[in-house]
Design a protein around this motif. Structure first.
Motif, mmCIF file in Angstrom:
data_model
loop_
_atom_site.group_PDB
_atom_site.id
_atom_site.type_symbol
_atom_site.label_atom_id
_atom_site.label_comp_id
_atom_site.label_asym_id
_atom_site.label_seq_id
_atom_site.Cartn_x
_atom_site.Cartn_y
_atom_site.Cartn_z
ATOM 1 N N ASP A 1 0.796 -1.226 0.000
ATOM 2 C CA ASP A 1 0.000 0.000 0.000
ATOM 3 C C ASP A 1 0.827 1.274 0.000
ATOM 4 O OD1 ASP A 1 -2.429 -1.461 0.009
ATOM 5 O OD2 ASP A 1 -2.285 -1.724 2.183
ATOM 6 N N VAL A 2 2.126 1.167 -0.314
ATOM 7 C CA VAL A 2 2.955 2.354 -0.510
ATOM 8 C C VAL A 2 2.793 2.815 -1.960
ATOM 9 C CG1 VAL A 2 5.329 3.215 -0.579
ATOM 10 C CG2 VAL A 2 4.607 1.681 1.260
ATOM 11 N N LEU A 3 2.696 4.122 -2.181
ATOM 12 C CA LEU A 3 2.568 4.650 -3.533
ATOM 13 C C LEU A 3 3.801 4.295 -4.357
ATOM 14 C CD1 LEU A 3 1.084 8.218 -2.913
ATOM 15 C CD2 LEU A 3 -0.081 6.255 -3.927
ATOM 16 N N TYR A 4 3.566 3.841 -5.589
ATOM 17 C CA TYR A 4 4.689 3.513 -6.462
ATOM 18 C C TYR A 4 4.382 3.879 -7.901
ATOM 19 C CZ TYR A 4 2.116 -0.777 -7.805
ATOM 20 O OH TYR A 4 1.168 -1.665 -8.257
ATOM 21 N N ASP A 5 5.452 4.070 -8.653
ATOM 22 C CA ASP A 5 5.366 4.256 -10.098
ATOM 23 C C ASP A 5 5.794 2.955 -10.754
ATOM 24 O OD1 ASP A 5 4.765 6.910 -9.524
ATOM 25 O OD2 ASP A 5 6.848 7.568 -9.779
ATOM 26 N N ASP A 6 4.975 2.472 -11.683
ATOM 27 C CA ASP A 6 5.244 1.205 -12.356
ATOM 28 C C ASP A 6 5.930 1.495 -13.688
ATOM 29 O OD1 ASP A 6 5.053 -1.240 -13.816
ATOM 30 O OD2 ASP A 6 3.469 -1.880 -12.441
ATOM 31 N N LYS A 7 7.211 1.138 -13.781
ATOM 32 C CA LYS A 7 7.970 1.445 -14.984
ATOM 33 C C LYS A 7 7.590 0.535 -16.153
ATOM 34 C CE LYS A 7 12.275 2.611 -14.574
ATOM 35 N NZ LYS A 7 13.730 2.530 -14.278
ATOM 36 N N ARG B 1 9.456 -1.280 -10.149
ATOM 37 C CA ARG B 1 8.673 -0.240 -9.489
ATOM 38 C C ARG B 1 9.563 0.701 -8.689
ATOM 39 N NH1 ARG B 1 3.853 -3.955 -6.744
ATOM 40 N NH2 ARG B 1 2.878 -4.659 -8.708
ATOM 41 N N ILE B 2 9.168 1.970 -8.658
ATOM 42 C CA ILE B 2 9.789 2.960 -7.795
ATOM 43 C C ILE B 2 8.807 3.269 -6.678
ATOM 44 C CG2 ILE B 2 10.700 5.309 -7.615
ATOM 45 C CD1 ILE B 2 11.385 5.127 -10.606
ATOM 46 N N TYR B 3 9.132 2.870 -5.456
ATOM 47 C CA TYR B 3 8.271 3.098 -4.294
ATOM 48 C C TYR B 3 8.692 4.385 -3.594
ATOM 49 C CZ TYR B 3 6.176 -1.586 -4.435
ATOM 50 O OH TYR B 3 5.477 -2.727 -4.796
ATOM 51 N N HIS B 4 7.712 5.220 -3.298
ATOM 52 C CA HIS B 4 7.994 6.522 -2.696
ATOM 53 C C HIS B 4 7.921 6.409 -1.177
ATOM 54 C CE1 HIS B 4 8.101 8.380 -6.625
ATOM 55 N NE2 HIS B 4 7.010 7.697 -6.920
ATOM 56 N N SER B 5 8.995 5.868 -0.627
ATOM 57 C CA SER B 5 9.121 5.686 0.810
ATOM 58 C C SER B 5 10.595 5.639 1.158
ATOM 59 C CB SER B 5 8.450 4.384 1.265
ATOM 60 O OG SER B 5 8.746 4.102 2.619
ATOM 61 N N SER B 6 10.947 6.149 2.330
ATOM 62 C CA SER B 6 12.317 6.049 2.823
ATOM 63 C C SER B 6 12.375 5.238 4.111
ATOM 64 C CB SER B 6 12.899 7.449 3.070
ATOM 65 O OG SER B 6 12.112 8.158 4.010
ATOM 66 N N LYS B 7 11.272 4.574 4.446
ATOM 67 C CA LYS B 7 11.234 3.767 5.664
ATOM 68 C C LYS B 7 12.094 2.523 5.513
ATOM 69 C CE LYS B 7 6.573 5.152 7.112
ATOM 70 N NZ LYS B 7 5.196 4.672 7.427
#
Length: 296
Positions: free
Chosen positions: A187-193, A213-219
């Motif tokens: 459920d983390v926002l991601y961009d699907d290349k 995928r590029i996931y927009h999280s730094s956790k």
């Protein structure tokens, strides 16, 4: 060619020929063993004592100048993906992942300590690419002990601000990608290349691709490897995204990936996929820390 560079009661570090014209460091320590290629400044392997290997390396990887090494931890720098930003702000198509992973690095320091092994490498240059001509100095510090810590420090030696994107492109060795999960990506926002769609959310059932995928999280992330009954905790510093990649059935089209290799690894990359500024005569760093935990 084999040359012992350092030896004491804790272990030894040797310089050896990875392939014709390419050298690498190999260490054996009471805490584990590993290897680092000077070509690309690339970690090839790390295996703590009593554990399965942490990093995966293709059996058919190319080891020659001008080719990237498939596996370990390639450095994507000074750009990630296949675009650079020109001085006028326009994006220009280039070959993937920059020139650091195909450059010859130098040994700055090596240490054999009771706690583990520390290796420092450096790369200095200017005009290494017409698309990124700035003068720079890279320093990479690698610490192998109970955990693994990789720090990449970038110094801008030019008279103007430079911008970079990049990633620590880790290939993690797993028992089976289809039996591997990363719950913190759910459920983390991601961009699907692959599909070109952005801002997606979903539950990641397993890590066998094709996935890019590029996931927009730094956790911090935990890779749960059910087959080998271990967890790999990965935390990053100075990075804004995680990139998840596994080729799945598309692996058959990748010449330097051995047969069925896609089942043996996942790439989870600490990354900055958006352009980051480095002011003139200043430094910035990105790093990752990797820890292992056995699960019952």
């Amino acid at each position: 060619m084999l040359e012992v560079l350092l030896e004491n009661e804790f272990g030894h570090i040797e310089l050896y020929e990875l392939a014709k014209g390419l050298q690498a460091l190999r260490f054996v320590h009471q805490k584990g063993q590993g290897s680092v290629s000077l070509y690309g400044g690339q970690v090839l392997s790390w295996q703590p004592h009593g554990q399965q290997p942490v990093f995966w390396l293709s059996e058919t990887s190319h080891y020659r100048s001008g080719k990237a090494i498939r596996g370990g931890v390639p450095l994507c720098w000074p750009w990630f993906g296949g675009e650079v930003k020109l001085p006028n702000g326009e994006l220009h198509k280039v070959s993937n992942h920059g020139f650091a992973r195909q450059s010859q690095w130098q040994i700055a320091d090596i240490k054999l300590l009771v706690s583990g092994v520390e290796i420092t490498l450096s790369l200095t240059g200017e005009q290494l690419s017409p698309h990124w001509p700035g003068a720079f100095e890279l320093t990479q510090t690698l610490v192998f002990d109970e955990s693994f810590v990789q720090t990449l420090t970038m110094k801008n030696l030019s008279q103007q601000t430079l911008e970079y994107t990049g990633a620590l492109h880790s290939y993690f060795c797993v028992g089976n990608a289809q039996e591997t999960q990363i719950p913190a990506l759910n459920d983390v926002l991601y961009d699907d290349k692959l599909s070109g769609s952005n801002g997606q959310q979903s539950v990641l059932k397993n890590c066998l691709g094709p996935t890019d995928r590029i996931y927009h999280s730094s956790k911090s992330m935990v890779i749960v490897d059910h087959k080998w009954q271990r967890e790999i905790e990965v935390s990053s510093q100075g990075c804004q995204q995680w990139v998840l990649w596994n080729p799945g059935e598309e692996a058959k089209t990748i010449a330097d990936l051995h047969a069925d290799g896609e089942n043996e690894f996942i790439c989870l990359e600490a990354a900055n996929t958006h352009w980051q500024a480095i002011a003139s005569q200043t430094s910035v760093s990105i790093s990752q820390t990797i820890k292992l935990k056995v699960i019952g």
